[in-house]
Every structure is written in C-alpha cells, then in structure tokens.
Design an enzyme around this catalytic site. Structure first.
Site, mmCIF file in Angstrom:
data_model
loop_
_atom_site.group_PDB
_atom_site.id
_atom_site.type_symbol
_atom_site.label_atom_id
_atom_site.label_comp_id
_atom_site.label_asym_id
_atom_site.label_seq_id
_atom_site.Cartn_x
_atom_site.Cartn_y
_atom_site.Cartn_z
ATOM 1 N N LYS A 129 27.787 -19.312 20.677
ATOM 2 C CA LYS A 129 28.203 -19.921 19.410
ATOM 3 C C LYS A 129 26.989 -20.075 18.501
ATOM 4 O O LYS A 129 25.895 -20.428 18.960
ATOM 5 C CB LYS A 129 28.847 -21.295 19.646
ATOM 6 N N GLU A 182 32.232 -37.399 12.008
ATOM 7 C CA GLU A 182 31.792 -37.167 13.391
ATOM 8 C C GLU A 182 30.748 -38.172 13.873
ATOM 9 O O GLU A 182 29.667 -38.296 13.284
ATOM 10 C CB GLU A 182 31.232 -35.751 13.527
ATOM 11 N N GLU A 226 35.466 -22.879 20.818
ATOM 12 C CA GLU A 226 34.382 -23.471 20.026
ATOM 13 C C GLU A 226 34.220 -24.953 20.349
ATOM 14 O O GLU A 226 33.107 -25.462 20.503
ATOM 15 C CB GLU A 226 34.677 -23.274 18.537
ATOM 16 N N GLU A 362 36.395 -21.626 5.416
ATOM 17 C CA GLU A 362 36.232 -22.933 6.064
ATOM 18 C C GLU A 362 35.098 -23.719 5.419
ATOM 19 O O GLU A 362 35.221 -24.922 5.181
ATOM 20 C CB GLU A 362 35.956 -22.752 7.558
#
Length: 387
Positions: A129, A182, A226, A362
């Site tokens: 990733k 987050e 992911e 995104e």
C-alpha cells in the site's frame, strides 16, 4: 530561543473541547529519543498538571512541534461555539471569484503518479500500500477568518476540529486548521484506544445513492484490504506495550459530513503506564492510513512521486499531560493558513486494484469539507480553478 505565542491551540472533539493559550515552544531535537525530551519538557513546567500541546510532522525525521501553554482547559462536550465565537455568515475569505487556486499537482499529474505507484507495486510484491496526496493552494483578497473557519468545521459531529499554531515562516504566522475523523491514539491511565480509518467512499445528498455508496464500501475487496493493512500494523505495534489488546466491535462503517469510511476501534491495556500518549503517537505515526505498508518503503516511494511537502498534513495533533494521558489525532482534512493563503491537502490509499481516476476523485471528495468551510465550490478540487 523558544517562541511564545498567544494564538489558540484547540481540539473540538466528540467528547470534550481542549483549549490552550500563551503557548511557549519546547525545543525538540530530531533524531534523538523522544521519551527523555518529553519528560524534561514536562519537568521544566514544575507542576503536576503540566501539559504539552502541538503537532507531529508527517516526516519522522523532522522534530515534533510541541508547546507548553500558560493556560489550558478541558471542557466536556463540543464547546467550539463558546470558544471561537459565532461563525460568520459571510464568506471566510472573500467572494468565490476573488479566490486564486493552484493545484499541486494537477489532477492529471496525480493520476499519473497513481499509475506509476501501481507499476512499482507490481515489481515489488512486498509493497502492499502507498498513500499519495495532493494539495490545493488557494488565496483570497483578505486574511482568512480562522475563527469562522474553525467554527464551520466544528459543525461536523463526527470529526474533531483543530487549530494548532505553527512556527512562523518568513516572518508570517501560520496555523494548521482542520477537522479530522481519525483518532491516532488516546490514553487514559492504562487504557489505550485507537480508531483507524481506511477505505473511503464519497457521500451523496440523495439518501438512496448515499446508502448504495455505503453498502458498496462495506463489501469492497479493495477497500477492505486497504483497511486491514492499517489495523494489522497498529495491532502489531501496540502489542508489545499491552497486556490486553483487541478490536471488540470489529470493522464498521463510519460517516462524516462528506465521506463514508471503514473504521475499526482498537482497545488495549498497557503493561506499563510510564509510556505516555505522545510516545505512543510517535510510535504509531505515520500509520498505513497516511503512508503505506511497509512504512519505510512506502515513505521512500512517496518522496519520489509527490511534488509537494506535506509539512504537518498526515502528521498528528494533540496534547499530553504530565501523567501521560492525552489524545492524538491524525491531521487530515486540514489546511495550513497563513494570512490570505490556505494550503489544503488530501490523499488516497493505493493498493493493487486501485483505479487512478477513482483515487483522484477520492482526494477531490476529501477536499470538500475544507472548501465548503472556506465558502468555495467543492468542484474546484476536480477542476483546479475557482468557479
């Protein structure tokens, strides 16, 4: 020479609001262990209720930006309106036609970087990733009203709005302002919590389309892979420090005003409470949610493919008491504000199966919250020009 600023540090979160003023910068040396420097900084305050506030830059080789405030408070609930005043009813920085916008890079160049990252991943099976970001530099005809901006960002109950005074550049004061969904890490006594998010879908004003986007995200193989990269990395890093560690609720959908995310709450109990929240933040940061897996290889590729300096974007913002308790949030959905200029950042996680066009979209969707708070059309994120 340590710098003192009266600018306000603030976190307006879901559970409490933290505000600090009269902040004196604490010298932190890069490349040296953080724990003894942190202990020395807190000891210098000379009181048991000392606290450090500040930010960690994305680049781990750069020093943490920490400050010791002369005054600070923690108030239960979201008290942004009381702290920052009523958001202005006019545009934050001027009419839309008066904004100048410069993408860094253009959406076309960003998509090309995603394609190149995917090619690297094909050649290197260990590189699972990579998170690539881009920036928008916007400037208006008058200084940006940070109080109004922060007040608007704090309206999203799913995000933690933040404002962190940064070291001046070229004699110009700077603030890092944003609204992150987050939680990197929180510590209260022996209990440590993290809530990583990875895997995203844009929300829709149409309830049916919005539900379809959420359902598609929940079953997306690419997004779940992911997400697992992030959760596994955090569990692996916390495990040596915890006598208990788990994900009691599993993976769930998390909604903000503009995005759906996959989220997993991680909860553990520390073996030794001498480990502070700031040390844990420095250990975990940057997670695969903002860098990649494996971390060092992903960071190296990011440095090759990104044309801009992330600064404190994708770093962490938060506070740490002398007891070690504190909260640190991933610095997302944010902008660096300097007078009339704002530099916005957004990124997307690239894994095998990623589509360059979709990843670019995104990032554009993730710019939406900040663009709306500035009073700008979110279409700018796609077009790169003020509408």
């Amino acid at each position: 020479m340590p710098v003192t600023t009266s600018a306000c540090f603030a976190l307006v979160g879901t559970g409490e609001t933290v505000v600090a003023s009269g902040c004196r910068q604490v010298p932190i040396r890069a490349g040296e262990p953080l724990a003894p420097q942190l202990a020395a900084a807190l000891a210098d305050a000379g009181t048991a209720d000392a606290v450090l506030v500040g930010a960690l830059p994305y680049d781990r080789t750069q020093p943490a930006h920490l400050m010791r405030p002369s005054e600070w408070s923690r108030v239960p609930g979201r008290s942004g309106a009381g702290v920052f005043g009523q958001p202005s009813l006019v545009r934050v920085g001027g009419e839309a036609s008066q904004w100048r916008v410069r993408p860094e890079p253009s959406l076309e160049v960003y998509r090309a970087a995603v394609t190149e990252a995917l090619a690297h991943m094909e050649r290197r099976p260990d590189l699972r990733k990579v998170v690539l970001s881009r920036a928008l530099r916007v400037s208006g005809d008058r200084p940006i009203d940070v109080r109004a901006l922060l007040g608007r960002l704090a309206e999203d109950p799913a995000a933690t709005a933040f404002c962190v005074p940064l070291p001046p550049q070229g004699g110009t004061g700077r603030l890092l302002v944003g609204a992150t969904p987050e939680l990197l890490v929180s510590r209260r006594g022996e209990v440590v919590t993290s809530h990583p998010l990875a895997g995203s879908a844009r929300r829709s004003a149409d309830p049916l389309l919005d539900r379809e986007a959420a359902d598609a995200l929940a079953i997306s193989d690419k997004d779940n892979r992911e997400h697992r990269e992030v959760v596994t990395a955090i569990l692996d890093q916390l495990a040596p420090y915890c006598r208990e560690l788990g994900t009691p609720e599993g993976t769930r959908l998390v909604a903000t005003a503009s995005m759906w995310h996959l989220g997993t709450r991680i909860v553990g109990r520390l073996r030794d409470t001498a480990v502070s929240s700031l040390e844990l933040a420095a250990l975990l940061h940057p997670t695969p949610a903002v860098c990649g897996t494996p971390r060092d290889a992903a960071a190296e590729l990011i440095s090759e493919l990104e044309v801009h300096d992330r600064g404190f974007y994708a770093g962490a913002v938060g506070w740490c008491e002398a007891t070690g308790d504190g909260d640190w949030h991933v610095a997302l959905r944010c902008a660096e504000i300097a007078g009339r200029e704002a530099r916005l950042h957004a990124g997307a996680g690239i894994v095998r199966g990623s589509d360059p066009v979709a990843e670019g979209e995104e990032t554009a969707a993730k710019f939406a919250a900040m663009l709306r708070a500035l009073g700008l059309d979110e279409a700018i994120a796609f077009e790169g020009t003020a509408a």
